[in-house]
Design an enzyme around this catalytic site. Sequence first.
Site, PDB file in Angstrom:
ATOM      1  N   CYS A   1     -15.395  -7.973  10.462  1.00 52.01           N
ATOM      2  CA  CYS A   1     -16.449  -8.913  10.061  1.00 52.01           C
ATOM      3  C   CYS A   1     -15.830 -10.288   9.816  1.00 52.01           C
ATOM      4  CB  CYS A   1     -17.148  -8.391   8.803  1.00 52.01           C
ATOM      5  SG  CYS A   1     -18.735  -9.171   8.448  1.00 52.01           S
TER       6      CYS A   1
ATOM      7  N   ARG B   1       0.820  -1.206   0.000  1.00 56.59           N
ATOM      8  CA  ARG B   1       0.000   0.000   0.000  1.00 56.59           C
ATOM      9  C   ARG B   1       0.858   1.262   0.000  1.00 56.59           C
ATOM     10  NH1 ARG B   1      -4.644  -2.039   4.333  1.00 56.59           N
ATOM     11  NH2 ARG B   1      -5.826  -3.264   2.812  1.00 56.59           N
TER      12      ARG B   1
ATOM     13  N   THR C   1      -4.039 -16.828   1.052  1.00 56.84           N
ATOM     14  CA  THR C   1      -2.901 -16.673   1.948  1.00 56.84           C
ATOM     15  C   THR C   1      -3.077 -15.423   2.809  1.00 56.84           C
ATOM     16  OG1 THR C   1      -1.593 -17.587   0.135  1.00 56.84           O
ATOM     17  CG2 THR C   1      -0.382 -16.743   2.015  1.00 56.84           C
TER      18      THR C   1
ATOM     19  N   GLU D   1      -1.652  -9.131  -4.923  1.00 50.12           N
ATOM     20  CA  GLU D   1      -2.952  -9.796  -5.029  1.00 50.12           C
ATOM     21  C   GLU D   1      -2.807 -11.282  -5.340  1.00 50.12           C
ATOM     22  OE1 GLU D   1      -5.710  -8.803  -4.016  1.00 50.12           O
ATOM     23  OE2 GLU D   1      -5.301  -6.674  -3.760  1.00 50.12           O
TER      24      GLU D   1
ATOM     25  N   CYS E   1     -19.033  -6.854  15.858  1.00 49.66           N
ATOM     26  CA  CYS E   1     -20.096  -5.963  15.351  1.00 49.66           C
ATOM     27  C   CYS E   1     -20.177  -4.640  16.111  1.00 49.66           C
ATOM     28  CB  CYS E   1     -21.445  -6.680  15.401  1.00 49.66           C
ATOM     29  SG  CYS E   1     -21.490  -8.172  14.382  1.00 49.66           S
TER      30      CYS E   1
ATOM     31  N   TYR F   1     -11.554 -12.053  -9.672  1.00 45.35           N
ATOM     32  CA  TYR F   1     -11.186 -11.299  -8.469  1.00 45.35           C
ATOM     33  C   TYR F   1      -9.955 -10.417  -8.705  1.00 45.35           C
ATOM     34  CZ  TYR F   1      -8.795  -9.912  -4.367  1.00 45.35           C
ATOM     35  OH  TYR F   1      -8.129  -9.126  -3.473  1.00 45.35           O
TER      36      TYR F   1
ATOM     37  N   CYS G   1     -18.194  -2.122  14.331  1.00 46.64           N
ATOM     38  CA  CYS G   1     -18.365  -2.120  12.874  1.00 46.64           C
ATOM     39  C   CYS G   1     -18.909  -0.778  12.385  1.00 46.64           C
ATOM     40  CB  CYS G   1     -19.299  -3.242  12.443  1.00 46.64           C
ATOM     41  SG  CYS G   1     -19.536  -3.280  10.652  1.00 46.64           S
TER      42      CYS G   1
ATOM     43  N   THR H   1      -4.958 -29.778   0.352  1.00 46.30           N
ATOM     44  CA  THR H   1      -6.409 -29.561   0.283  1.00 46.30           C
ATOM     45  C   THR H   1      -7.159 -30.875   0.021  1.00 46.30           C
ATOM     46  OG1 THR H   1      -5.948 -27.380  -0.601  1.00 46.30           O
ATOM     47  CG2 THR H   1      -8.201 -28.157  -0.748  1.00 46.30           C
TER      48      THR H   1
ATOM     49  N   ASP I   1     -13.782 -11.396  -3.201  1.00 48.71           N
ATOM     50  CA  ASP I   1     -13.056 -12.512  -2.588  1.00 48.71           C
ATOM     51  C   ASP I   1     -13.895 -13.042  -1.415  1.00 48.71           C
ATOM     52  OD1 ASP I   1     -12.789 -10.666  -0.577  1.00 48.71           O
ATOM     53  OD2 ASP I   1     -10.626 -10.880  -0.365  1.00 48.71           O
TER      54      ASP I   1
END
Length: 355
Positions: free
Chosen positions: A199, A32, A50, A44, A206, A127, A209, A308, A145
């Site tokens: 979230c 960022r 991950t 991304e 909450c 995405y 939030c 997986t 996502d």
Amino acid sequence: MKDDLLNHFNIQGFQENLIAWYQANKRNLPWRENQDPYRVWVSEIMLQQTKVDTVIPYFQRFMEKFPDVYRLASADEQDVLKAWEGLGYYSRARNLQSAVREVVSEYDGKIPDNKEALGKLKGIGPYTKGAILSIAFQQPEPAVDGNVMRVLSRVLHITDNIAEAKVKKQFEPIVTKMISKEDPSSFNQGLMELGAMVCTPKSPLCLFCPVQEYCRAFLKGDQENLPIKSKAKKPKKVAYIALLLKQGKEKIIIEKRKEQGLLANLWQFPMIPSKGKTVHEAEEWFEAKYGWAIQIGKHAGKLKHVFTHLIWELEIYEADVLYAPKKSKLKSVNIHELSQYPFPVSHQKMMKYLH
DNA sequence: AAGCCGGGGCG
DNA sequence: CGCCCAGGCTT
């Protein structure tokens, strides 16, 4: 999914609260620092499946080694895999490099800023396409996502099974309607940041939030039950004898995995499918397959590694080379050179049994 | 639509 | 230890 979900929804109020919260609370993450499309792209891809904390050191090292598309395009694939070692889903790294090479050859090194060209690049699906377009180019494109599906299924009280492809697809037009046209980057990143920090899958916060007043699940006290998601089936167990195969005192035998499939192009210690095999039969199997005569010795330990859809149960044995053919797909390397090759985590753990 | 691709964190 | 997380590609 109902198409009137947003009929009585205050989109503008939701956008304002979400974006203000994001601006005030966003984490300082290396990707960022700026909006360089290449950095956004790499981050991304790494962030797929991950967690942020896992990605950070990989991203830093990757950017030092491959600071721009040209450096990544011209790199040796083995070096790229080495930089990805331990991160998993290694096809991400191979696809990324393949796509970067296409950007260099077809787009003069400029990452496309339109969805048609971007979406055709290897490894860039719906995405990632939306994430790059919104974050790097400020275009109002959806980037759906798991975080976004969780947040929106709660906010809009969507009860469809988000494991189904057709349900996932239906979030895109919803985000397209909700997204801020003034700051699509902060909107999309805000949704994801909210999913990661507030979230959360279990025990969402909450009370902290920023969009609680717009959340239909919170209104019903239903937030813990959403999203609805069917569970994956159990992975299959596969048993192997894994060999710490020594040739003399200094040399150890490794092999490169196939170009396709599980852990493609990574290196490993030789493995013998061991279901129903005695140690002697394993030696015979090895000679039939590789042309190497070996003697399996001491049992050094066992490892379980969960993928997986697969569980490896590795019985680790020390072994010695009795005869090696001149030409072979097995490679004999000095023990101190092992760190130059990309290994999956399971086989990095095997190295602890080396002495 | 279903199966294939890794690895880490949590309780 | 079992359970959860989850994009893109291939079949």
